[in-house]
Design a protein around this motif. Structure first.
Motif, PDB file in Angstrom:
ATOM      1  N   UNK A  79      65.770  41.722 124.312  1.00  0.00           N
ATOM      2  CA  UNK A  79      64.897  42.100 123.214  1.00  0.00           C
ATOM      3  C   UNK A  79      63.810  41.087 122.919  1.00  0.00           C
ATOM      4  N   UNK A  80      64.130  39.804 123.032  1.00  0.00           N
ATOM      5  CA  UNK A  80      63.156  38.763 122.738  1.00  0.00           C
ATOM      6  C   UNK A  80      62.038  38.754 123.780  1.00  0.00           C
ATOM      7  N   UNK A  81      62.415  38.902 125.048  1.00  0.00           N
ATOM      8  CA  UNK A  81      61.399  38.962 126.100  1.00  0.00           C
ATOM      9  C   UNK A  81      60.554  40.224 125.950  1.00  0.00           C
ATOM     10  N   UNK A  85      56.533  40.340 125.444  1.00  0.00           N
ATOM     11  CA  UNK A  85      55.687  41.059 126.403  1.00  0.00           C
ATOM     12  C   UNK A  85      54.778  42.053 125.685  1.00  0.00           C
ATOM     13  N   UNK A  86      55.358  42.823 124.754  1.00  0.00           N
ATOM     14  CA  UNK A  86      54.548  43.770 123.987  1.00  0.00           C
ATOM     15  C   UNK A  86      53.447  43.040 123.220  1.00  0.00           C
ATOM     16  N   UNK A  87      53.811  41.896 122.627  1.00  0.00           N
ATOM     17  CA  UNK A  87      52.843  41.127 121.837  1.00  0.00           C
ATOM     18  C   UNK A  87      51.690  40.649 122.707  1.00  0.00           C
ATOM     19  N   UNK A  88      51.992  40.163 123.906  1.00  0.00           N
ATOM     20  CA  UNK A  88      50.938  39.695 124.814  1.00  0.00           C
ATOM     21  C   UNK A  88      50.004  40.837 125.206  1.00  0.00           C
ATOM     22  N   UNK A  89      50.578  42.015 125.442  1.00  0.00           N
ATOM     23  CA  UNK A  89      49.746  43.160 125.795  1.00  0.00           C
ATOM     24  C   UNK A  89      48.855  43.584 124.625  1.00  0.00           C
ATOM     25  N   UNK A  90      49.415  43.537 123.414  1.00  0.00           N
ATOM     26  CA  UNK A  90      48.622  43.886 122.236  1.00  0.00           C
ATOM     27  C   UNK A  90      47.527  42.863 122.000  1.00  0.00           C
ATOM     28  N   UNK A  91      47.861  41.579 122.189  1.00  0.00           N
ATOM     29  CA  UNK A  91      46.858  40.527 122.039  1.00  0.00           C
ATOM     30  C   UNK A  91      45.706  40.736 123.013  1.00  0.00           C
ATOM     31  N   UNK A 565      54.958  34.107 110.865  1.00  0.00           N
ATOM     32  CA  UNK A 565      54.557  34.149 112.266  1.00  0.00           C
ATOM     33  C   UNK A 565      55.577  33.579 113.217  1.00  0.00           C
ATOM     34  N   UNK A 566      56.852  33.597 112.823  1.00  0.00           N
ATOM     35  CA  UNK A 566      57.902  33.021 113.656  1.00  0.00           C
ATOM     36  C   UNK A 566      58.294  33.976 114.785  1.00  0.00           C
ATOM     37  N   UNK A 567      58.942  33.424 115.799  1.00  0.00           N
ATOM     38  CA  UNK A 567      59.527  34.197 116.886  1.00  0.00           C
ATOM     39  C   UNK A 567      61.041  34.044 116.799  1.00  0.00           C
ATOM     40  N   UNK A 568      61.753  35.165 116.802  1.00  0.00           N
ATOM     41  CA  UNK A 568      63.205  35.063 116.674  1.00  0.00           C
ATOM     42  C   UNK A 568      63.862  36.419 116.626  1.00  0.00           C
ATOM     43  N   UNK A 590      69.477  45.350 116.034  1.00  0.00           N
ATOM     44  CA  UNK A 590      69.031  44.005 116.400  1.00  0.00           C
ATOM     45  C   UNK A 590      67.512  43.965 116.290  1.00  0.00           C
ATOM     46  N   UNK A 591      67.004  43.037 115.476  1.00  0.00           N
ATOM     47  CA  UNK A 591      65.567  42.899 115.243  1.00  0.00           C
ATOM     48  C   UNK A 591      65.036  41.703 116.032  1.00  0.00           C
ATOM     49  N   UNK A 592      63.948  41.950 116.766  1.00  0.00           N
ATOM     50  CA  UNK A 592      63.281  40.886 117.523  1.00  0.00           C
ATOM     51  C   UNK A 592      61.825  40.853 117.062  1.00  0.00           C
ATOM     52  N   UNK A 593      61.272  39.672 116.833  1.00  0.00           N
ATOM     53  CA  UNK A 593      59.943  39.607 116.236  1.00  0.00           C
ATOM     54  C   UNK A 593      59.171  38.400 116.749  1.00  0.00           C
ATOM     55  N   UNK A 594      57.851  38.531 116.689  1.00  0.00           N
ATOM     56  CA  UNK A 594      56.945  37.436 117.054  1.00  0.00           C
ATOM     57  C   UNK A 594      55.576  37.758 116.491  1.00  0.00           C
ATOM     58  N   UNK A 595      54.668  36.791 116.516  1.00  0.00           N
ATOM     59  CA  UNK A 595      53.316  37.042 116.022  1.00  0.00           C
ATOM     60  C   UNK A 595      52.447  37.568 117.155  1.00  0.00           C
TER      61      UNK A 595
END
Length: 1052
Positions: A79-81, A85-91, A565-568, A590-595
């Motif tokens: 989930x964290x990876x 990955x989704x965040x990088x694509x959105x960025x 803006x944490x990752x966890x 299970x919640x996975x999050x990042x900025x």
């Protein structure tokens, strides 16, 4: 309300069957035979299981998946990876939008640099209101030349011109003003950049330039229509993207004079001025309002001595209070100024508020006392607080006093004589606050909260990326001239396409929130409500907090981490409402999050235990899979992205299934497709292919006499593949919307898997879930064919008319024998009255109603709750709309007589309102009644005063049905109905007792993350326009006749 339960507890969803039976007189208040009821349940359950198994083909499908199990590969999901990955694509996607805006900023500033202002300029441009308009002589009107418009699917099928932009102006701005003509002429240079941006990135939507003079250049060009009053009120300078890009965060205290001299038109103008100032504030700003006459009072007593976030709720609350202001007494401004400076200083020293610009807005018709001492004590020499003054009315006697206040406190003075003057004069303060940023040429990139694009007549949620445009001319550099703001819209659905549903599992989802904790996108965000037949945005649709949708996060651990803006990751047991709040799923998520780097946004991904941890990959050849994809009973989720079809115009007309087939056959080599998802689809197509022949054979050999009422079979897979087969002609279907876009709950969408799929996922393997669709007189049935959590599975189901259930129940009773002397003679179904069977011998009446048992028989429901067969779960809705005033409507109806109820729990009426009801946002709580599966049968006697009422409840095996038999001859109306109505959560019960509770709630400040940049002062700001002209020296004090000397900004 009925619901679904967690599998590890062996729970079954509930559907109650309601049969009303009259006992012969000799048998009144006699014991209902328990064994007979159990026999009925067993026989009826066996019949249902046989029908559903046969016509769904569940055993065949189960066998097919079992045969291929050895070939499956199990891929564990990290989930964290995944969220990274989704965040990088959105960025990456959002970065492309930023680059497009940067090109527009550069072009606009270069164009201004090369443009010489011409006060007599004549220039015809495309005015969006006048284009294509002709006069009585059939000639195009001035500024209204021919402008070709064509429908474009990429722009919501609006009529647009993708080769040119056009100009919109609000009604109060003269369309041939020299400033407007010069700005429009200069900004013509943006047209080729608009087109080039769109060619480089075909996913771009609206691009635009909002000028500080009031015009709005929009690409692609559209025809702008006035409102019903013939007015165009849209002013780009009032939009959130413009204000946020033009200024840094600000703390504002508005001081308004409510002395007797302000009566009449002056008070009306003052109120409109306050409202206009409030409209220039956003979620990154803080505000309060003080009214003064003989004494000083905060217009909201709960906000005394503090600043509150200028979110939508607080702004609207202030607007309501402003309308109630009345003029009386004598005005004394000193105390109000002192109170304002104290608040701003306390917040600044405590590290609260915006921690950037601070300002006081003084709205008055005159100032007479000696107020210099206040400024000397609280604001000089640093002048950290700017003071803007608005002189109301035509009287100029006190103009020097009011002007002096602004000019000696880095502010701006203006006089407002009419309501028409308000907008332009209020906007001047934004230009003053923007000067430090402009002089330093800081092109900050801003992103807005979610909003719906009224300009494009769309109900889709957007965010805007915007940047300020400055004058780069050396001769005006120190003036800090803001030319306007450039922006581009980003539909939030486009972002979520980068987090594909199939990777998240049946209950998984992705969501986005802002630095202020507000939701950008979430499957439980409901931004619209129905007014009559029209969908409208809720007033607070874009200020829904993360804690209001993920309300199980009571300690706000998730919210705090994401805002920072944490990752966890973290885990939570949650109650998830489905089926419009009628049911609830108990899940462990299970919640996975990042900025998302470069933005104020955070991304969250949710995976549900038992469904999201693994992806199962099958292997099949393209040739075999392609053959089975072409079968006519197969469809794919058209909202999912198997292949990208929205970039190339030639691909936009393709359905996702057509695109996949062309990709596999090589007809469209340029198509970009998700190869992992396509491989899953191919595998599912091959495994489920035998179902078509199986269903077809059954349909050809069906006996309408004994099997009439079976209408449809269907299945779905995690890859979004669906198959369906009709056992009757489509014109004979009871529920024609099912599995179509008209019933989005029954199909795969970007937001969710089908409801029947989600419920099946939480049901024990091999059993059936029955649900009544009462408004369409039909039942939808689904089977969960899953065996173990790691194995691949696909729910299958059948749609059956309730008439068939009625026949099967009578057959079961006849097989077992009915001691109630029943002999069926006539049965019929009608949409209005439900399922009815009238018995001549002994008199039996059977009715299937789509109502909650508690509303029909409160006595039995109360007893079942007391015995633990059901338990009540309280759910909350923080996005509800309540009537004003709020009323509850009972859904109870009178009983007729031994009762056996087949029934779904519904929140009937909880969110239904009459067409003319006035609605407002509110918080509500509502009950859900959950069946405890450990209790498979029960019975009891209810004391009803003069009689005793017996009931027997028996679970029907391999289903979510409960057979309930009651003696209805005993009047138990002394028990009130158990209702599902939502109740508004009232935070104020007794004013005297709860005033502090109310204020504590209103004053509470949720955690937020401030923007990264601040532009409050600049050392070169030494001369400024504080009253419409530049001054080398400060004005003389009007009361004391002495010059205060030159003031320079402190280099902060």
């Amino acid at each position: 309300m009925t619901g679904t339960w967690r599998m590890d507890r062996g729970a079954i969803p509930l559907l109650l069957l309601s049969f009303l039976c009259l006992l012969p007189a000799a048998q009144l208040q006699t014991k209902i035979p328990l064994e007979t009821v159990k026999s009925w349940a067993d026989a009826f359950g066996g019949e249902l299981y046989s029908i559903a198994t046969k016509y769904s083909g569940s055993l065949l499908l189960q066998k097919k998946y079992k045969d291929v199990e050895p070939t499956l590969k199990i891929k564990e999901v990290d989930g964290l990876e995944l969220v990274k990955k989704f965040s990088e694509q959105m960025e990456s996607m959002l970065r492309r939008k930023v680059e497009a805006v940067e090109r527009l900023v550069e072009a606009a500033e270069d164009a201004d640099l090369n443009h010489e202002y011409n006060s007599s300029l004549e220039f015809d441009y495309y005015n969006s209101l006048l284009i294509n308009e002709k006069d009585e002589n059939d000639n195009y009107v001035e500024l209204g030349d021919e402008f070709i418009l064509e429908p474009n699917e990429h722009f919501n099928n609006l009529l647009v011109n993708t080769t040119y932009s056009d100009i919109q102006l609000p009604t109060n701005v003269y369309n041939k003003d020299p400033d407007i003509l010069n700005g429009v002429y200069m900004s013509e240079a943006l047209n080729p950049v608009f087109v080039d941006n769109f060619e480089r990135d075909p996913t771009l939507t609206w691009q635009y330039f909002g000028s500080s003079t009031g015009f709005f250049r929009l690409y692609p060009g559209i025809k702008w229509l006035p409102d019903e009053n013939g007015v165009i009120s849209f002013d780009c300078r009032n939009r959130g993207w413009y204000i946020q890009a033009a200024t840094s965060p600000k703390d504002i205290v508005i001081i308004v004079d409510v002395s007797g001299s302000m009566k009449g038109l002056r008070m009306t103008i003052a109120k409109h001025t306050i409202v206009t100032i409030l409209d220039t504030l956003g979620e990154n700003d803080f505000v309060n309002i003080i009214a003064y006459n003989d004494y000083v009072h905060f217009i909201e007593p709960c906000f005394k001595g503090i600043l509150v976030q200028a979110d939508r709720d607080n702004r609207e609350h202030f607007k309501q209070l402003v309308e109630e202001l009345q003029a009386k007494g004598v005005g004394t401004v000193n105390k109000a100024l002192t109170e304002s400076f104290k608040i701003l200083r306390e917040f600044r020293d405590a590290g609260q508020g915006g921690l950037c610009n601070q300002a006081i807005m003084l709205i008055t018709d005159g100032a007479v006392e000696d107020y210099e001492a206040v400024f000397e004590k609280y604001n000089w020499p640093d002048r950290k607080v700017r003071v803007f003054t608005y002189l109301i009315g035509r009287e100029v006697t006190f103009a020097p006093n009011v002007k002096w206040i602004a000019c000696n406190n880095k502010g701006y003075y203006t006089q407002i004589s009419t309501l028409a003057d308000v907008q332009e004069n209020v906007m001047e303060y934004l230009h003053v606050l923007s000067r430090p940023m402009v002089i330093n040429h800081d092109h900050d990139i801003i992103w807005t909260e979610a909003y719906m694009d009224s300009a494009a007549q769309s109900l889709l949620l957007m965010t805007t990326v915007a940047m300020p445009v400055f004058s780069k001319k050396n001769e005006t550099r120190s003036h800090g001239i803001l030319l306007g703001v450039v922006g581009s819209d980003v539909p939030l659905r486009e972002l979520l396409k980068l987090a594909p549903r199939y990777k998240l599992g049946v209950h998984g989802y992705a969501f986005l929130n802002t630095n202020n904790g507000y939701i950008l996108s979430h499957p439980d965000l409901r931004p619209l409500y129905k007014e009559g037949k029209k969908l409208k945005p809720k007033p607070n649709y874009n200020s829904v907090d993360l804690s209001e949708v993920e309300w199980e996060d009571r300690d706000e651990i998730l919210r705090t981490a994401m805002i920072n803006g944490e990752t966890g990751s973290l885990s939570m047991d949650v109650k998830v409402p489905v089926d419009k709040g009628k049911r609830v799923l108990f899940l462990t998520n299970d919640y996975f999050f990042t900025d998302i780097s470069g933005t104020p946004f955070s991304l969250g991904v949710v995976l549900s235990r038992g469904h999201g941890e693994y992806i199962l990959l099958g292997n099949t050849s393209v040739e075999e899979g392609l053959h089975d994809l072409l079968q006519p009973d197969l469809s794919l989720a058209n909202e999912w992205i198997y292949c990208i079809t929205d970039i190339d115009p030639d691909h936009r007309k393709l359905s996702q299934l057509e695109a996949v087939i062309r990709f596999l056959t090589g007809e469209e080599p340029d198509l970009e497709c998700d190869e992992e998802l396509v491989q899953e689809v191919l595998f599912d197509a091959v495994v489920t292919a035998p179902m078509e022949a199986y269903w077809t054979t059954l349909a050809l050999n069906m006996s309408m006499e004994s099997e009439g009422g079976i209408e449809m079979a269907f299945l779905g897979t995690r890859a979004g593949l669906m198959r369906s087969a009709l056992y009757v002609g489509s014109e004979k279907l009871s529920n024609r919307k099912f599995l179509t876009r008209k019933d989005k709950e029954s199909i795969f969408t970007m937001d969710h898997f089908p409801l029947w799929y989600r419920r099946a996922a939480e049901h024990p393997p091999g059993s059936f879930i029955y649900s009544i669709v009462s408004e369409d007189d039909s039942g939808n049935f689904s089977l969960n064919a899953r065996r173990e959590k790691r194995r691949r599975w696909a729910p299958v189901g059948v749609q059956i008319k309730l008439e068939l259930l009625q026949r099967k129940f009578w057959m079961a009773m006849q097989q077992v024998g009915a001691p109630l002397s029943v002999q069926a003679t006539q049965c019929s179904w009608s949409a209005g009255a439900g399922l009815q069977c009238v018995m001549h011998s002994g008199g039996i009446f059977i009715r299937a109603i789509g109502k909650f048992l508690g509303a029909v028989d409160g006595s039995v429901m109360t007893q079942l709750l007391n015995m633990g067969m059901f338990r009540r779960v309280t759910m909350y809705d923080y996005q509800a709309m309540c009537k004003v005033p709020y009323h509850h409507h009972s859904g109870a109806r009178p009983l007729l007589s031994v009762r056996i109820s087949l029934h779904t729990g519904m929140v009937c009426g909880a969110h239904r309102h009459k067409k003319h009801d006035t609605l407002q946002p509110c918080d509500t709580e509502y009950p859900v009644f959950v069946y405890e599966p450990a209790i498979k049968e029960t019975n009891g006697l209810i004391e009803c005063g003069d009689c005793q009422k017996m009931f027997v409840a028996q679970q029907i095996a391999s289903s979510n049905l409960l057979l309930l038999v009651t003696d209805a001859t005993c009047d138990c109306s002394i028990f009130p109905p158990v209702l599902l109505d939502a109740k508004e959560v009232k935070y104020i019960l007794l004013p005297a007792h709860n005033a502090s509770v109310k204020c504590d709630r209103m004053r509470s400040q949720k955690l937020r993350r401030r923007p990264d940049t601040c532009h409050a002062f600049h050392p070169e700001v030494q001369l400024w326009d504080c009253r419409g002209e530049l001054r080398d020296t400060q004005p003389t004090h009007p009361l004391r006749g002495q010059e205060l000397g030159r003031i320079t900004a402190s280099p902060e």
